[in-house]
Scaffold this motif. Structure first.
Motif, PDB file in Angstrom:
ATOM      1  N   SER A 216       2.725 -21.041  -0.248  1.00  0.00           N
ATOM      2  CA  SER A 216       1.758 -20.580   0.747  1.00  0.00           C
ATOM      3  C   SER A 216       1.463 -19.105   0.496  1.00  0.00           C
ATOM      4  O   SER A 216       2.310 -18.369  -0.024  1.00  0.00           O
ATOM      5  N   TYR A 217       0.266 -18.702   0.847  1.00  0.00           N
ATOM      6  CA  TYR A 217      -0.136 -17.324   0.560  1.00  0.00           C
ATOM      7  C   TYR A 217       0.542 -16.394   1.552  1.00  0.00           C
ATOM      8  O   TYR A 217       0.393 -16.544   2.755  1.00  0.00           O
ATOM      9  N   THR A 218       1.277 -15.452   1.023  1.00  0.00           N
ATOM     10  CA  THR A 218       2.118 -14.616   1.887  1.00  0.00           C
ATOM     11  C   THR A 218       1.750 -13.137   1.807  1.00  0.00           C
ATOM     12  O   THR A 218       2.570 -12.277   2.088  1.00  0.00           O
ATOM     13  N   LEU A 219       0.522 -12.838   1.398  1.00  0.00           N
ATOM     14  CA  LEU A 219       0.123 -11.426   1.333  1.00  0.00           C
ATOM     15  C   LEU A 219      -0.026 -10.876   2.748  1.00  0.00           C
ATOM     16  O   LEU A 219      -0.268 -11.627   3.688  1.00  0.00           O
ATOM     17  N   PHE A 220       0.098  -9.558   2.880  1.00  0.00           N
ATOM     18  CA  PHE A 220      -0.143  -8.933   4.175  1.00  0.00           C
ATOM     19  C   PHE A 220      -1.656  -8.828   4.346  1.00  0.00           C
ATOM     20  O   PHE A 220      -2.317  -8.117   3.581  1.00  0.00           O
ATOM     21  N   PRO A 221      -2.217  -9.539   5.353  1.00  0.00           N
ATOM     22  CA  PRO A 221      -3.677  -9.614   5.449  1.00  0.00           C
ATOM     23  C   PRO A 221      -4.341  -8.276   5.777  1.00  0.00           C
ATOM     24  O   PRO A 221      -5.518  -8.088   5.483  1.00  0.00           O
ATOM     25  N   TRP A 222      -3.569  -7.364   6.372  1.00  0.00           N
ATOM     26  CA  TRP A 222      -4.157  -6.081   6.762  1.00  0.00           C
ATOM     27  C   TRP A 222      -4.069  -5.031   5.640  1.00  0.00           C
ATOM     28  O   TRP A 222      -4.510  -3.907   5.802  1.00  0.00           O
ATOM     29  N   LEU A 223      -3.517  -5.420   4.496  1.00  0.00           N
ATOM     30  CA  LEU A 223      -3.417  -4.488   3.362  1.00  0.00           C
ATOM     31  C   LEU A 223      -4.330  -4.945   2.223  1.00  0.00           C
ATOM     32  O   LEU A 223      -4.545  -6.151   2.025  1.00  0.00           O
ATOM     33  N   THR A 224      -4.847  -3.980   1.468  1.00  0.00           N
ATOM     34  CA  THR A 224      -5.693  -4.310   0.310  1.00  0.00           C
ATOM     35  C   THR A 224      -4.809  -4.826  -0.837  1.00  0.00           C
ATOM     36  O   THR A 224      -3.573  -4.768  -0.756  1.00  0.00           O
ATOM     37  N   VAL A 225      -5.463  -5.269  -1.896  1.00  0.00           N
ATOM     38  CA  VAL A 225      -4.734  -5.742  -3.081  1.00  0.00           C
ATOM     39  C   VAL A 225      -3.768  -4.653  -3.549  1.00  0.00           C
ATOM     40  O   VAL A 225      -2.568  -4.900  -3.735  1.00  0.00           O
ATOM     41  N   ARG A 226      -4.276  -3.442  -3.714  1.00  0.00           N
ATOM     42  CA  ARG A 226      -3.400  -2.383  -4.225  1.00  0.00           C
ATOM     43  C   ARG A 226      -2.256  -2.090  -3.250  1.00  0.00           C
ATOM     44  O   ARG A 226      -1.107  -1.927  -3.658  1.00  0.00           O
ATOM     45  N   GLN A 227      -2.579  -2.046  -1.963  1.00  0.00           N
ATOM     46  CA  GLN A 227      -1.532  -1.737  -0.976  1.00  0.00           C
ATOM     47  C   GLN A 227      -0.478  -2.855  -0.928  1.00  0.00           C
ATOM     48  O   GLN A 227       0.701  -2.582  -0.757  1.00  0.00           O
ATOM     49  N   ASN A 228      -0.929  -4.111  -1.093  1.00  0.00           N
ATOM     50  CA  ASN A 228       0.038  -5.214  -1.161  1.00  0.00           C
ATOM     51  C   ASN A 228       0.970  -5.038  -2.350  1.00  0.00           C
ATOM     52  O   ASN A 228       2.187  -5.193  -2.235  1.00  0.00           O
ATOM     53  N   ILE A 229       0.382  -4.703  -3.501  1.00  0.00           N
ATOM     54  CA  ILE A 229       1.199  -4.553  -4.721  1.00  0.00           C
ATOM     55  C   ILE A 229       2.183  -3.393  -4.562  1.00  0.00           C
ATOM     56  O   ILE A 229       3.313  -3.451  -5.042  1.00  0.00           O
ATOM     57  N   CYS A 230       1.745  -2.356  -3.850  1.00  0.00           N
ATOM     58  CA  CYS A 230       2.592  -1.156  -3.698  1.00  0.00           C
ATOM     59  C   CYS A 230       3.585  -1.272  -2.547  1.00  0.00           C
ATOM     60  O   CYS A 230       4.391  -0.357  -2.348  1.00  0.00           O
ATOM     61  N   PHE A 231       3.551  -2.395  -1.812  1.00  0.00           N
ATOM     62  CA  PHE A 231       4.318  -2.463  -0.567  1.00  0.00           C
ATOM     63  C   PHE A 231       5.797  -2.088  -0.763  1.00  0.00           C
ATOM     64  O   PHE A 231       6.331  -1.214  -0.090  1.00  0.00           O
ATOM     65  N   GLY A 232       6.447  -2.741  -1.728  1.00  0.00           N
ATOM     66  CA  GLY A 232       7.875  -2.497  -1.944  1.00  0.00           C
ATOM     67  C   GLY A 232       8.137  -1.080  -2.458  1.00  0.00           C
ATOM     68  O   GLY A 232       9.178  -0.486  -2.168  1.00  0.00           O
TER      69      GLY A 232
END
Ligand code: ADP
Length: 260
Positions: free
Chosen positions: A86-102
């Motif tokens: 299932s898609y588990t990205l943070f919907p309120w973050l952009t692609v780059r912000q998702n990748i940078c989350f950790g």
């Protein structure tokens, strides 16, 4: 170096409200060496996800022990990157912000975060989509972000649970090639759960075949197909031979679970 040791790990879920408990996993043992790409193949409901969730630290074993580089696993950690179906990205973050989350969580300097995210945006071929939000992306693109997010943390091991299971067949094949390409260049240790026989063979250096629930590993099959792999390999005699063998193994288990 990263070595995963699964030693006699079993899992029984307690029954809720007086219901009987469920033994999801018989004690299983599996050694995953550095840079191995292991696929865990088995019929639906045989305990594959349970095994992956145990390694991820999202469940606790009822028995046995899981060691990553000799250290016991007892909770989730940045040393294990997880990608679910299932898609588990943070919907309120952009692609780059998702990748940078950790990386942000680790307080990594912004310039370094940028460098790492650039690298993985390139790797998963999402150039031009850096500032998009998940809802603006197709399912395949979202899973590419999820893979990039997991890899950006530089985990010791990548854990994937049917990551392409919700995608259409064409996209699925492209995603398999993309992930293999990344693995061929970055050489990560990977544990990949699937019920798809073609996918299990195409991706793996070894296939761990599960029995029907309660799952146990009934066969450990090496895949000595050369790299780089291209989807046309799926019609070679070597591939077909492995497929025939694994189809037999899985068919027996599917019949066994249908009789329960
Ligand atoms: P698979 O990934 O091979 O399809 P799972 O690991 O998801 O199988 O499930 C194995 C068995 O364990 C199934 O019978 C499932 O219903 C049961 N199970 C999984 N998670 C739980 C849970 N949290 N509580 C109770 N039973 C569960």
């Amino acid at each position: 170096m990263s070595r995963l040791s699964i030693r006699n790990v079993g899992k029984t879920f307690p029954g809720l409200r007086g219901k009987p408990s469920t033994q999801a996993l018989q004690p299983v043992s599996l050694e995953v060496a550095d840079n191995d790409f292991i696929t865990v193949l088995g019929p639906s409901g045989c305990g594959k996800s349970t095994l992956l969730r145990l390694v991820a630290g999202l469940e606790t074993p009822s028995e046995g022990q899981i060691l990553l580089d000799g250290q016991p696993v007892y909770e989730p950690g940045a040393d294990r990157g997880v990608v679910f179906q299932s898609y588990t990205l943070f919907p309120w973050l952009t692609v780059r912000q998702n990748i940078c989350f950790g990386l942000r969580e680790k307080n990594m300097p912004a310039a370094q975060q940028r460098e790492i995210s650039e690298h993985f945006i390139e790797k998963v071929r999402l150039r031009g989509f850096e500032d998009h939000y998940p809802k603006q992306l197709s399912g395949g693109m979202q899973q590419r972000v999820a893979i990039a997010r997991a890899l950006a943390n530089d985990p010791k091991i990548l854990l994937l649970d049917e990551p392409f299971g919700a995608l259409d067949n064409q996209t699925r094949v492209l995603m398999q090639e993309l992930l293999l390409g990344i693995w061929e260049s970055a050489r990560k240790t990977v544990l990949f759960v699937t019920h798809d026989i073609d996918e299990a063979i195409f991706m793996a250096s070894r296939v761990a075949v599960f029995s029907a629930r309660p799952g146990r590993i009934k066969a450990d099959v090496p895949v000595n197909l050369p790299h780089p792999r291209h989807y046309t390999m799926k019609t070679t005699p070597e591939f077909m031979e492995l497929k025939a063998r694994l189809t037999e193994e899985i068919r027996a288990e599917t019949l066994a679970s249908a009789e329960h």
